[in-house]
Design a protein around this motif. Structure first.
Motif, PDB file in Angstrom:
ATOM      1  N   PRO A  54       0.815  -1.212   0.000  1.00 52.32           N
ATOM      2  CA  PRO A  54       0.000   0.000   0.000  1.00 52.32           C
ATOM      3  C   PRO A  54       0.851   1.266   0.000  1.00 52.32           C
ATOM      4  CG  PRO A  54       0.154  -0.858   2.217  1.00 52.32           C
ATOM      5  CD  PRO A  54       0.915  -1.820   1.332  1.00 52.32           C
ATOM      6  N   ILE A  55       0.349   2.293  -0.641  1.00 51.61           N
ATOM      7  CA  ILE A  55       0.941   3.623  -0.531  1.00 51.61           C
ATOM      8  C   ILE A  55      -0.130   4.475   0.129  1.00 51.61           C
ATOM      9  CG2 ILE A  55       1.859   5.598  -1.829  1.00 51.61           C
ATOM     10  CD1 ILE A  55       2.791   3.578  -3.941  1.00 51.61           C
ATOM     11  N   PHE A  69      10.547   7.478   1.230  1.00 50.60           N
ATOM     12  CA  PHE A  69       9.418   7.134   0.370  1.00 50.60           C
ATOM     13  C   PHE A  69       9.913   6.581  -0.947  1.00 50.60           C
ATOM     14  CE2 PHE A  69       6.257   8.094  -2.906  1.00 50.60           C
ATOM     15  CZ  PHE A  69       5.114   7.567  -2.316  1.00 50.60           C
ATOM     16  N   ASP A  70       9.267   5.510  -1.390  1.00 49.38           N
ATOM     17  CA  ASP A  70       9.577   4.916  -2.687  1.00 49.38           C
ATOM     18  C   ASP A  70       8.286   4.915  -3.493  1.00 49.38           C
ATOM     19  OD1 ASP A  70      11.583   2.637  -4.118  1.00 49.38           O
ATOM     20  OD2 ASP A  70       9.429   2.363  -4.488  1.00 49.38           O
ATOM     21  N   GLY A 123       5.935   2.725  -1.357  1.00 49.34           N
ATOM     22  CA  GLY A 123       5.423   3.594  -0.302  1.00 49.34           C
ATOM     23  C   GLY A 123       6.509   3.951   0.697  1.00 49.34           C
ATOM     24  N   TRP A 124       6.094   4.331   1.913  1.00 43.78           N
ATOM     25  CA  TRP A 124       7.076   4.690   2.930  1.00 43.78           C
ATOM     26  C   TRP A 124       7.703   3.442   3.527  1.00 43.78           C
ATOM     27  CZ3 TRP A 124       2.841   8.046   2.411  1.00 43.78           C
ATOM     28  CH2 TRP A 124       3.190   9.382   2.138  1.00 43.78           C
TER      29      TRP A 124
END
Lengths: 657, 657
Positions: A254-255, B584-585, B589-590
């Motif tokens: 998930p982002i 963050f990617d 995501g983080w």
């Protein structure tokens, strides 16, 4: 067209289906040294998705076979549970943050790892313990089952009442068609929203002249899923109804700015449905998302063409707003229609058995599917093993249905309540009677958690569980409270730390109860420094050493473990404990792995096992556990009544001469 | 006779010898992705006997590669240490019973498992991480080494100063002849009492026309044992002398009424010599037995024909009397003459290195052989890896000798003292000046234990350890005491429990420092709820995010870990921590695995890590660890001075543009 050759062979136990239930059963067969076969119609094991939660009791069971450490290492551990509900402004906010499981009831807690890895660990374990003789035969499925009814009652060694025709598919036949050509793994083909394709596979195989073979078997176990072919041959039904609730499942990285994305979350939105968040290994998160906009049609089935990762994530975004949620990587997805159904019968004449999804289906959110299925097979496997070997009376096979159908019914009831609370709209206020009260939901959730742990299973009185009024009264004397850390008849033997007498090493006592097909006589010897207690122990041990009935079974089928409560350094293994408790072998010397003590360890604190088990530190007690760690007998450490209880228990279970 | 074909190829690192040192080095090569080869003259790995003790630091190191769990599961754990000395009647009695190791200095304790299993776990790990490209080439040994002296100083990527001719033996040549035809494994062929057979192997191979090949290598490491061929090519010596003490070793399943046979025991008899008992896995016990009746001859060597299992067990029986001791099963045996020797040089021009027994030999009783050898290679491997990759300055290779020769010298000194105390006759009374005082022995033993744990290694000031007066003063401010649980420059980063901020899962912090070739910047962020502290953290993070020097290295070669001391539930990862600490990617995501907290866990208590590490809970500090977990820099969490310290450390180590 030439007719294919049909070979014929024999086996003791034929397992149909190599999911968690079938693999658990095969693992038992490997550990007991049984001549078994396991077949699965699919050409490959699964690679992602599907069931993924492992509960505490499942981990204890996996540990008894030597698998839990691999699972524990790779899995994501669920530590915390957060509940999100609509606030007065209608926006979701965190209403609760609690430990995922209460403390002190197991040495494990709940974890998540995808089914494919767990199946891999089973396969490795089966290979090791069967010495490479037992393999899953993939792309193989049964085509006919004939039962010689008049032979079913005779469990002697050379009697094979079952005749099964197996068909070997080609690779192409055995590979399920995916519903899309995308690279995302799509679980719809095994969802309950898709028709079963078993018959198709057989038909196509016939057209292609796949080979067949005949197997004569003593026992057969259908672990072949919700559409169980085996169940249909027996004419048994699943009882229950689907609901209108449809849920989607996404395994994604998930982002999101949602702060609790790495905790287990139950999210009730004001009017967009509910969602459960299950953080997984490798940065994945599983989302169970209620699809409020998709409804079943008049036939009771939903239109699956409307369900895609895109519609599912849209539903999730509405639920989790005002937080953002997107993804770039999706590992797997599926959808299901909630329904609870349980089988009418688990057993046909103690010859053909059903386990796992073949006898109970329910919603996956409580993480019970894989667990209860494995527990079914864990209950059945050793019973089959010991009957095949001629050690125990065949009548113990009847306890499979009595013990497991009750668990399945409890599961269905739990899931029914829980699904309605979870799929319902949250109540706006106390007057909102059609909404779900969030306090009620929380209580149901936490109570459900304990049920879901698998630790509260309590098998009823039977040949294998010596529960009668006298026994219950004895237990009441011995145990001090009712929680899951105490020894209770019919429940699993709990685990607390004890020390090895000989070297002082701390052990979780339950880890000494390996799944090797042996019963265990566990002697809580109490304070052996007391002359009275020492005399009782010696007299009891003398009975054990001289029992003509048990002579045949001791050590080979009954492992003897002792745990005393005197200070470890005040006693000596060879001087203070009768030899029957640590037997001498002319080549290996004395046994140093059977006598334990409840004392303070050098590096890992004090187990306080007697107190936690609810056993009197002075007088001790005697416990018999079944090969599956469930407590079958509890009595006093007493050379008369207590000894008769122990010997009587085994006389009621073993075949005798 | 036709001349065999000689092929030619290149590799970055050539490892000679596949014992514990060579395999540790190969493991580093696999984890760093280096083009390496490893050869061993023996045709098979060993199956039993040899070194077997693994100390705490070795287990921490194995854990950093992902091997420790397999070792921990199979090994016997040493919990308790008993000392037996002559009483006034001259008979042995237990004088002390103590924990084998003090509590709280490591999450591991000392264990025993035979070297063959440990080598197996290394081989599996090398296979996995090298993606099956790096294998031990057995039956292969170097025959010549040419060093292009003028090329040694140039460490650029296309420069190969070493030319090594390798000979491939036939299977027959590579299998060592056993000294007897019995089925008991006999270790004499690798004892220091037998002449080395390397030259024989080469000569015989030539007669048999074994094939040869030429390797051009950048670096070479001789892990080829006490008789090191590599060392001889370099002309380096081992300095030291043998003693007159001769000891036998038996790995047996003992049959005995000696009560402490499953504890580690040091037994001094009145006049029959000493014995050490090391309980092992699979019911085995290793006995180190002083052979008082066997003396070296005028040449300084003992007559090995007098040493057999039968003479060794006879000696043991005299020492352990009045207890009985026999055996039916012997797994392995050997004998050795105590001597301590250390190499004059560990390194030739930063191109050829020596590790393990090639540079230090000593008596095996303290269980140090395998451990110090592995630690040598653990120190060297990442340095070679990062130099080969062009990341660090080649000068760091010089720290191998400065760091490890001191450890070897300390080991030799320790072993010298310890062996004399152990091999000496116990003093009869205080007037008996030639006897060994047993109180002195006990103190030396317990102090030696701490040395033997491997945790007290303290590397001196160098390019890699920022020890100067200022730094030492900072450390003195930050640390509160001197024990092994505190962060100290030059010592290994200790392990205490912290929680993952995102999901609350408890971790031993050291397990986050995997051996993947990365340095680590560990930011103890202190109380981030304090506005002052939060401002300091943000400023420091801003420096980190904007450093042009570090931009090339951050994350890829410098892992960034944060641990704060505010209550976990009072802060939020995304809101309260600068993004550089949890980057963050766009696809993933983080990052949720970089920020930790020192708080109470739900199920595993409170790590109290700040206090144990000796870090101020309000202000925190900044720590840099090397890829081998040793602390290279400690400073304040301060955007000016502290930041300059961190950046300065890396500028002194990395190549820069």
């Amino acid at each position: 067209m030439t007719k294919p050759e049909t070979s014929e062979s024999k086996c003791d136990v034929l397992i149909v289906g190599a999911g968690p239930a079938g693999l658990m059963l095969a693992t038992w067969m490997a550990h007991c040294g049984i001549n078994a076969r396991i077949v699965d119609k699919r050409g490959t094991k699964i690679f992602s998705g599907q069931a993924d939660g492992l509960q505490m009791r499942s981990l204890e069971v996996l540990d008894s076979f030597g698998i839990a450490d691999r699972v524990w290492k790779e899995a994501n551990h669920l530590i915390e549970m957060c509940m999100w509900n609509p606030g007065e402004d209608g926006k979701i906010r965190r209403s609760d943050r609690v430990p995922d499981m209460p403390d002190g009831i197991s040495r494990f807690y709940q974890i998540v790892l995808h089914q494919g890895r767990i199946e891999r660990f089973f396969l490795d374990n089966i290979k090791k313990y069967s010495k490479d003789t037992l393999h899953v035969e993939r792309g193989v499925l049964p085509e006919s089952l004939d039962i010689s009814e008049n032979l079913c009652g005779d469990h002697s060694a050379d009697n094979y009442p079952l005749t099964v025709k197996l068909r070997h598919l080609t690779d192409e036949e055995a590979t399920p068609a995916q519903s899309t050509s995308s690279t995302i793994q799509d679980g719809l083909f095994r969802s309950n929203m898709v028709e079963d394709d078993t018959d198709d596979l057989i038909r196509r195989s016939k057209e292609k002249q796949g080979t067949t073979e005949i197997i004569k078997a003593k026992y057969m176990v259908g672990c072949d899923g919700a559409h169980s072919w085996t169940r249909r041959q027996l004419g048994f039904q699943l009882e229950g109804e689907p609901t209108d609730f449809i849920w989607g499942v996404l395994d994604i990285i998930p982002i999101t700015d949602f702060p609790d994305i790495r905790s287990r979350c139950a999210i009730h939105s004001a009017s967009s449905g509910s969602m459960m968040v299950i953080p997984r290994e490798n940065k994945l998160v599983r989302l169970y998302i209620q699809l409020t906009e998709i409804k079943p049609d008049a036939s009771g089935r939903a239109d699956r063409s409307k369900i895609t990762p895109s519609t599912i994530i849209s539903a999730a975004q509405k639920i989790i707003a005002p937080y953002n949620l997107t993804y770039e990587y999706c590992d797997w997805w599926t959808a299901y229609q909630i329904g609870q159904r349980v089988g009418t019968n688990f057993d046909y004449k103690s010859r053909v058995f059903l386990a796992g999804d073949a006898v109970h289906t329910h919603s996956p959110k409580a993480g019970q599917g894989m667990n209860v299925s494995m527990q079914d097979a864990f209950n059945l496997g050793w019973k089959l093993g010991l009957v095949v070997k001629g050690i125990t009376q065949p009548s113990i096979l009847q306890t499979y249905q009595t013990e497991r159908r009750k668990v399945a019914q409890d599961l269905i009831d739990f899931d029914h309540r829980f699904s309605r609370l979870f799929s319902g709209r949250p109540a706006k206020d106390v007057l909102d009677e059609t909404g779900v009260n969030m306090t009620e939901f929380k209580e149901a959730f936490l109570k459900g958690n304990l049920f879901a742990s698998g630790l509260s299973v309590d098998y009823g009185a039977s040949q294998l569980v010596a529960k009668d009024k006298t026994a219950e009264a004895q237990v009441a004397q011995i145990t001090k409270n009712e929680d899951l850390s105490v020894i209770k008849l019919g429940m699993r033997f709990p685990s607390h730390q004890v020390l090895n007498q000989a070297d002082g090493r701390p052990w979780q006592f339950q880890t000494r109860l390996k799944s090797d097909g042996r019963f265990r006589l566990i002697i809580f010897a109490g304070n052996v420094l007391s002359p009275t207690q020492s005399a009782l122990l010696n007299s009891f041990a003398a009975k054990l050493a001289s029992s003509s009935f048990l002579a045949k079974y001791i050590y080979s089928t009954i492992d003897v473990l002792t745990c005393h409560s005197a200070p470890r350094t005040a006693v000596d293994l060879l001087r203070d404990f009768p030899e029957v408790l640590h037997p001498f072998d002319p080549k290996l010397g004395w046994d140093y792995e059977s006598v334990y003590v409840d004392d303070v360890s050098y590096h890992q604190g004090f187990g306080d096992a007697y107190v936690k088990y609810g056993v009197d530190k002075e007088k001790g007690c005697v416990v018999v556990t079944r090969p599956d760690q469930y407590v079958g007998y509890v009595g006093e450490l007493d050379p008369d009544k207590g000894w008769e209880g122990v010997e009587g228990y085994f006389k009621g279970v073993f075949v005798g001469k």
